[in-house]
Design an enzyme around this catalytic site. Structure first.
Site, PDB file in Angstrom:
ATOM      1  CG  HIS A   1      -1.899   1.092   1.266  1.00 25.05           C
ATOM      2  ND1 HIS A   1      -1.572   2.380   1.639  1.00 25.05           N
ATOM      3  CD2 HIS A   1      -3.230   1.109   0.975  1.00 25.05           C
ATOM      4  CE1 HIS A   1      -2.651   3.142   1.574  1.00 25.05           C
ATOM      5  NE2 HIS A   1      -3.666   2.399   1.166  1.00 25.05           N
TER       6      HIS A   1
ATOM      7  CG  ASP B   1      -0.899   6.042   2.971  1.00 23.22           C
ATOM      8  OD1 ASP B   1      -0.365   6.966   2.321  1.00 23.22           O
ATOM      9  OD2 ASP B   1      -2.130   5.966   3.158  1.00 23.22           O
ATOM     10  CE  LYS B   2       1.287   0.695   7.464  1.00 22.87           C
ATOM     11  NZ  LYS B   2       2.135   1.066   8.585  1.00 22.87           N
TER      12      LYS B   2
ATOM     13  CD  GLU C   1       7.089  12.740   8.852  1.00 21.99           C
ATOM     14  OE1 GLU C   1       6.351  11.839   8.403  1.00 21.99           O
ATOM     15  OE2 GLU C   1       7.220  12.964  10.069  1.00 21.99           O
TER      16      GLU C   1
ATOM     17  CD  GLU D   1      13.550  18.231  13.808  1.00 21.71           C
ATOM     18  OE1 GLU D   1      13.662  19.425  13.499  1.00 21.71           O
ATOM     19  OE2 GLU D   1      13.289  17.849  14.956  1.00 21.71           O
TER      20      GLU D   1
ATOM     21  CE  LYS E   1      -7.561   0.466   1.968  1.00 25.98           C
ATOM     22  NZ  LYS E   1      -8.206   1.788   1.738  1.00 25.98           N
TER      23      LYS E   1
ATOM     24  CG  PHE F   1      -6.648  -3.013  -7.424  1.00 24.11           C
ATOM     25  CD1 PHE F   1      -5.798  -1.961  -7.752  1.00 24.11           C
ATOM     26  CD2 PHE F   1      -6.769  -3.347  -6.080  1.00 24.11           C
ATOM     27  CE1 PHE F   1      -5.086  -1.265  -6.776  1.00 24.11           C
ATOM     28  CE2 PHE F   1      -6.064  -2.665  -5.094  1.00 24.11           C
ATOM     29  CZ  PHE F   1      -5.234  -1.623  -5.441  1.00 24.11           C
TER      30      PHE F   1
ATOM     31  CG  ASP G   1      -3.965   7.225  -3.398  1.00 25.28           C
ATOM     32  OD1 ASP G   1      -3.766   8.437  -3.603  1.00 25.28           O
ATOM     33  OD2 ASP G   1      -4.700   6.798  -2.481  1.00 25.28           O
ATOM     34  CB  ALA G   2       0.311  10.482  -3.311  1.00 19.69           C
TER      35      ALA G   2
ATOM     36  NE  ARG H   1      -1.740   9.465   3.261  1.00 19.58           N
ATOM     37  CZ  ARG H   1      -2.045   9.926   2.057  1.00 19.58           C
ATOM     38  NH1 ARG H   1      -2.667  11.086   1.926  1.00 19.58           N
ATOM     39  NH2 ARG H   1      -1.740   9.240   0.976  1.00 19.58           N
ATOM     40  CE  LYS H   2      -4.251   3.437   4.816  1.00 18.69           C
ATOM     41  NZ  LYS H   2      -4.314   4.876   4.509  1.00 18.69           N
TER      42      LYS H   2
ATOM     43  CE  LYS I   1       6.370  10.977  14.548  1.00 21.52           C
ATOM     44  NZ  LYS I   1       5.074  11.182  15.224  1.00 21.52           N
TER      45      LYS I   1
ATOM     46  CE  LYS J   1      12.189  12.725  17.019  1.00 25.72           C
ATOM     47  NZ  LYS J   1      13.651  12.708  16.917  1.00 25.72           N
TER      48      LYS J   1
ATOM     49  CG  ASP K   1       3.997  11.210  18.645  1.00 23.15           C
ATOM     50  OD1 ASP K   1       3.198  11.435  19.563  1.00 23.15           O
ATOM     51  OD2 ASP K   1       4.212  12.019  17.723  1.00 23.15           O
TER      52      ASP K   1
END
Length: 399
Positions: A16, A18-19, A44, A57, A177, A245, A253-254, A259-260, A280, A284, A286
């Protein structure tokens, strides 16, 4: 607490878009931690048609100095890590090819003001890298203490990826998916009421016979993964419901890092603080505080103190100790939640440094986390140390 209901979770494959971005970002984290265990990384990634862009950074010995000068040879290693990640996933398509995509590296030095607030110095302990809230969750409904809906969603796509890589299903392409809806009775999952898979496929399946072959294959995966008797009615099984597909991945798709986050965590069964993990370094919160919250919640359930447990931690930038600790056992607990809240910081120091030292997080272990979930997967030696249940005896003794 409701006892009878339907609940749904989704997963996405390693291919995917995003992955792909998540895995590239964590490949950079691993590369930099292998050179400097104290490296600071916030990387990122953007992926689109034959393009990969890095931004963020960084700071670390043997990587980049404060003026932004790269160490000799490191930029070539970064590009090699990026292209190697895409090659491993399996992208060699005209619209996204591991050898041919254009690559941009826009990483720059970490802000001196952030470094001042976060770094350990004198009598000052290492502070949190940002403010935020983090959640951990565990449930006894699966052996890995994960929500069953997400557990099966991941397993379906992992099985398809294994078949693609092995050649058992050569018609599959990397992007896919899944979605699983389960019926719960008395709080226990008993069967699936709907199953969905959308998967990228080769051109040979772009006809009626090919789509029938794909449907039969996916139904076979469902039957292999789900317990016997759990398959829903035929009309509730959806395979590529929009039709063909062929074009997928970053060409279709970008993709962006982070995002997941619901796929990465608990499939919607638990709250989420909003912070992503991939890209990260473990200073961090998060990432590291979400890992320790999962570790603590899992140990609470493993100790028999609850059947379900949610833990929230909160932090402020530059401050070492958490601002709050919250425990919710959703009416399934055998002891007062306040007693658990009081016991947890006695067992683990919940500062950024304390978390990293307890779990051994300053290691290049992160790219493997970036597909099929960060939680509920089998540990491999020191891999995924937040999945261990080694606090059970101490937790029982303390409470």
């Amino acid at each position: 607490m409701r006892s009878d209901y339907l609940f749904t979770s989704e997963s996405v494959s390693e291919g995917h878009p995003d992955k792909v971005a998540d895995q590239i970002s964590d490949a950079i984290v691993d590369l930099f931690l292998s050179k400097d265990p104290e490296a600071r990384v916030a990387c990122e990634t953007l992926t689109t048609t034959n393009l990969v862009v890095l931004a963020g950074e960084i700071r670390g010995k043997g990587i980049m100095d404060k003026e932004g000068n790269w160490a000799p040879g490191i930029q070539a290693e970064i590009e090699e890590a990026v292209r190697g990640t895409v090659k491993r996933i399996g992208y060699a398509q005209s619209g996204f090819h591991w050898q041919e995509f254009r690559f941009e590296n826009n990483l720059h030095p970490q802000s001196a003001h952030i470094a001042m607030g976060v770094d350990e110095s004198g009598n000052k302990d290492e502070g949190a890298g940002d403010q935020g809230i983090m959640f951990g969750y565990a449930t006894d409904e699966t052996p890995g203490m994960m929500p069953a809906t997400l557990y099966y969603s991941h397993k379906i796509l992992e099985t398809m990826a294994e078949d693609r890589h092995s050649g058992a299903a050569p018609f599959l392409e990397p992007d896919a998916k899944s979605q699983v809806t389960l019926k719960y009775e008395n709080g226990v999952p008993v069967k699936a009421t709907a199953l969905v898979v959308s998967t990228q496929h080769s051109a040979e399946l772009s006809n009626e016979a090919g789509q029938a072959k794909l449907r039969d294959y996916v139904k076979g995966v469902f039957a292999k993964i789900l317990p016997e008797g759990w398959l829903p009615a035929e009309e509730q099984i959806y395979v590529n419901p929009t039709g063909l597909f062929e074009i997928g991945g970053p060409d279709g798709d970008a993709g962006l890092t982070g995002r997941k986050i619901i796929v990465d965590t608990y499939g919607g069964a638990s709250p989420h603080g909003g912070g992503a993990f991939s890209g990260k370094d473990p200073t961090k919160v998060d990432r590291s505080a979400a890992y320790i919250a999962r570790y603590l919640a899992k140990n609470v359930v493993a100790a028999g103190l609850a059947k379900r447990c949610t833990i929230q931690l909160s932090y402020a930038i530059g401050i070492a100790e958490p601002l709050s600790i919250y425990v919710d056992t959703h009416g399934t607990g055998t002891v007062d939640e306040a007693k658990i809240e009081a016991a947890l910081p006695k067992l683990v120091r919940l500062t950024p440094k304390g978390i990293r030292e307890h779990l051994g997080l300053n290691k290049p272990i992160y790219q493997k986390t970036a597909a099929y979930g960060h939680f509920g997967r089998d540990a491999e030696g020191d891999f995924f140390p937040w999945e261990k249940t080694d606090l059970v005896d101490k937790l029982k003794a303390t409470i």
